[in-house]
Design a protein around this motif. Sequence first.
Motif, PDB file in Angstrom:
ATOM      1  N   CYS A 146       7.042 -39.179  17.876  1.00 29.85           N
ATOM      2  CA  CYS A 146       5.592 -39.572  17.736  1.00 29.85           C
ATOM      3  C   CYS A 146       4.749 -38.581  16.817  1.00 29.85           C
ATOM      4  O   CYS A 146       4.977 -37.175  16.899  1.00 29.85           O
ATOM      5  N   ASN A 147       4.399 -38.913  15.681  1.00 30.41           N
ATOM      6  CA  ASN A 147       3.638 -38.051  14.797  1.00 30.41           C
ATOM      7  C   ASN A 147       2.206 -38.454  14.448  1.00 30.41           C
ATOM      8  O   ASN A 147       1.425 -38.185  13.505  1.00 30.41           O
ATOM      9  N   SER A 148       1.838 -39.349  15.610  1.00 30.38           N
ATOM     10  CA  SER A 148       0.283 -39.925  15.084  1.00 30.38           C
ATOM     11  C   SER A 148      -0.482 -40.123  16.403  1.00 30.38           C
ATOM     12  O   SER A 148       0.099 -40.025  17.462  1.00 30.38           O
ATOM     13  N   THR A 149      -1.742 -39.617  16.036  1.00 28.48           N
ATOM     14  CA  THR A 149      -2.714 -40.185  17.451  1.00 28.48           C
ATOM     15  C   THR A 149      -3.838 -40.959  17.096  1.00 28.48           C
ATOM     16  O   THR A 149      -4.069 -41.198  15.709  1.00 28.48           O
ATOM     17  N   THR A 204       2.012 -28.381  13.709  1.00 25.50           N
ATOM     18  CA  THR A 204       2.350 -27.193  13.031  1.00 25.50           C
ATOM     19  C   THR A 204       1.702 -27.230  11.467  1.00 25.50           C
ATOM     20  O   THR A 204       1.281 -28.281  11.247  1.00 25.50           O
ATOM     21  N   ASP A 205       1.646 -25.981  10.878  1.00 27.94           N
ATOM     22  CA  ASP A 205       1.377 -26.408   9.516  1.00 27.94           C
ATOM     23  C   ASP A 205       1.862 -27.070   8.407  1.00 27.94           C
ATOM     24  O   ASP A 205       1.334 -27.786   7.696  1.00 27.94           O
ATOM     25  N   GLU A 206       3.354 -27.587   8.730  1.00 32.58           N
ATOM     26  CA  GLU A 206       4.056 -28.519   8.046  1.00 32.58           C
ATOM     27  C   GLU A 206       3.581 -29.991   8.408  1.00 32.58           C
ATOM     28  O   GLU A 206       4.255 -30.955   8.125  1.00 32.58           O
ATOM     29  N   GLY A 207       2.727 -30.091   9.639  1.00 33.91           N
ATOM     30  CA  GLY A 207       2.265 -31.429   9.861  1.00 33.91           C
ATOM     31  C   GLY A 207       3.168 -31.883  11.033  1.00 33.91           C
ATOM     32  O   GLY A 207       2.940 -33.106  11.352  1.00 33.91           O
ATOM     33  N   LYS A 208       3.984 -31.297  11.534  1.00 38.74           N
ATOM     34  CA  LYS A 208       4.945 -31.833  12.775  1.00 38.74           C
ATOM     35  C   LYS A 208       4.210 -31.801  14.080  1.00 38.74           C
ATOM     36  O   LYS A 208       3.150 -30.680  14.374  1.00 38.74           O
TER      37      LYS A 208
END
Lengths: 364, 272
Positions: free
Chosen positions: B20-23, B111-115
Motif C-alpha cells: 500500500c502506498n496511497s491514502t 520516507t523521503d523517497e516516497g515509500k
Amino acid sequence: MPEEKLLKISDIKGDILDLNIKAKILSISAKETETSRGKTTYHYGLIGDDTGVISYTAWALPSTVREKDVYEIKRCYSKTYKDKVRIYFDQKTEFKFLSEEIDVKRNYRYYSIKDLNMNDKFVAVEGMVRDEKVKEYEKDGEKRKIYQYTLRDQTGSIGVSSFGVQLKEGKAVRLEGARLDEFNGYYRLNISDKTGIEYVSLNIGNEPDFTYIKDIRNPVGDVMISGFVISMGEKSGLITRCPECRKKIDDIRCPDHPESPVEYDIFAYFTVDDGTDYIQVSSGYGPLKALTGIEEDYLKNTNRPPLRKEVREKLDRALMHSALYLRGNVRQNTQGLSMKATDINRIDKETLGKITKIQEEEFI
Amino acid sequence: MNDRKREPARWIFSSELRDCNSTVSEGEGDFRKEFFLTPGGSMGRRVLFCGKLNAKTEDGDMTKMTVADPTGAFYVTFFSKDFNQHVKEEISGVQAGDEVLIMGRTSYFRTDEGKMYVNINPETVRKVSSESVDYWTRRTAFLLRRRILAIREARNNPEASIESLVGKGFTEDEASGVLESQKVYQAYDIQKLEEIAMTVNSARPSENAMKLKDDVAGYIRKFDPLGGVSYNDILTEFRKKGSSDSDIDEVINVLWGDGEIFEVEKRKFKSA
C-alpha cells in the motif's frame, strides 16, 4: 379518431406517459398525508389483468371506483420507484366501468426467507412447516382459529400466521401470495384462503447454511453466522432476575415482587465481525453455558454466591479468544439489526471445513 | 449492514498492506480522516488480523510487536497512555510464539523517497487458537479473491461504476474500494495478490518455498557479521535467480515462523 391502444400489465416497463389499460382493481387502501396545502388523502393498492399484477398510487380516485371491478383506465402513467415499476392515477386519469370479469394472473416473486423485505409484501416462499400452535378467537360472534407456525428454509426461518387454514406440520410447502408484515422488529408471514398452498419436496438440513453478515439486510429467524467477537458490552456478565416475573433487576429486589429472593443469571452483548460486516449479538445463559463452563449449580449456590469479576473473566475467555459460529434470530430495533443468539460454539476443524467449502463454491 | 458509525476493521494480509502506498483523506482540520488504500481495493483506518507473534520488545511506554501471517509481517507499535491500560494488560498476556488476533488503527509515515509504511496501533490484542488463525486466513483469502474479481471487472470495463459492480454481485463497499484503488494502482500486477489468495489456504509451505528455504537461510547468514540483510536485498538476489516475490515472501515467513531468522530492525533480517 383512432382507438387508443390498451397495454397489458406485463408490457409496462419503465416510465410511460398517457398509458391506457384494462384491469381489475384488486385492492384499495387510503393513506393520509400532510402536504404544503394541508392534509390530503391518497389511495394505493394493486391492479391486475391476465398477464400480471402491479401496484398503483392514486393521487385522485373517483369515489365510484371499487375493489373487484374491472375498468378501462385511460391517461394514467407508470414510473420506476425503488427499482419497481408502479402505476399512478391523477386528475387526468379516466375510469370506464366494464361489466365483464377478467382472470388475473398473480405473479409473486420467490424469495429465500433470509431475503424477504418490506419492499415486496406479497411473496412466494418455500419451507418446512414446524412448531404448530393453535389459538381461538371470536369474530362477529363466531369462534375462529388462527394457526401459527415456523417456516424454515436453508437460509433462515420466519413465523407464519394462518387464518383458518391449517398447514401440515413437518411437510415442506410452497406459499404463493403470502403477505409479509413486521411486528416488534420481527418479520411474519400471513396466509389466508387467497394464498396458494402447495406441498412440495424440499431437502432442508437440520442446520441453516452459514450466512455472511453483509447479506443480513432484514430481520430473519434462525440464521447461522461466524466471526470474531471484537468488543463486549461493559454490562455483560452476572445479572440478577426476579424469579416471579423474570425481569432483570438493577436494585437488590424486584419492585413488583419485593418478597421474592433474587436469582442469578448471565447475559452478554457483543459485536461479531466476520470480515464482511459486523452485527450486535446478545445472549442469555443457555447458549453460553457450554462455552463458559458455568454450571447452574454455580449460579444457584447460596453458600458461595457467584462473583461478578469471576463470571466476567469466564465470559471474556469464552468469547474473546476464539473464532465462533453463532445461530440466532435477527430483529430490527432502533439501533439497526441485532441478533439474539440461540447457540454459540467455537469454530473447530469440521466447521472450518464447511465454511471454507461455502467460500470456495462462490468461485466455481 | 446497519446505519452505524463504527469504522469497519479490514481483514487483509500483511503483503497487501505492505504494498500500500496511497491514502485517501476525508474531512478537514480536527475532523480529517486518513484511510489506507491498498492495491487490492481495501480502504480503511482499522485492520483485524491473526498470526504468530514473532517479536515483542518493550522500551519504556512503547511496545513493538511483529506478527507474521502467511504472507509477511504486520508491524504494531503501542504507546501506553492512561486511556489504553486495558490494551497494555492484553499485550502483557501474549508472548513471542503465541498465535494472536490484533485489531488496531493504522497510522502512516513516508520516507523521503516516497515509500509509505503502515504502522498499527493496537486496540485489541489476544491469544487465539490455531483454528481461529486458520479461519481468519481463509476468510481473508476469500475476501481478497472477491476484490480481485471486482478489480478484473473494473479493468476490463473502464465505464465500471459502483452500480454496475453491485449489479454483478459485489457489495457497495467492495465496489467503492476497488474503483478508488484503480485510480492509483492501474499498473499494479494483481497476479501477485491472486497467487496469495489462491495458495494461502494451505497451512503448509508450498513446494517452491521449501526448495528455496535453505538457499535464503544461507544468504541471510552470510550477512550476519554485517548486522543483517534488508528485505529488498533478499528480493533482488532471488529475483535474479528466477524466484517469484510471493515465494520469497513465503520463505522469509517460514524461516521467521520457525525461529531461524529474526528482524534486527524494520525489514532487516539476521540468523537466529
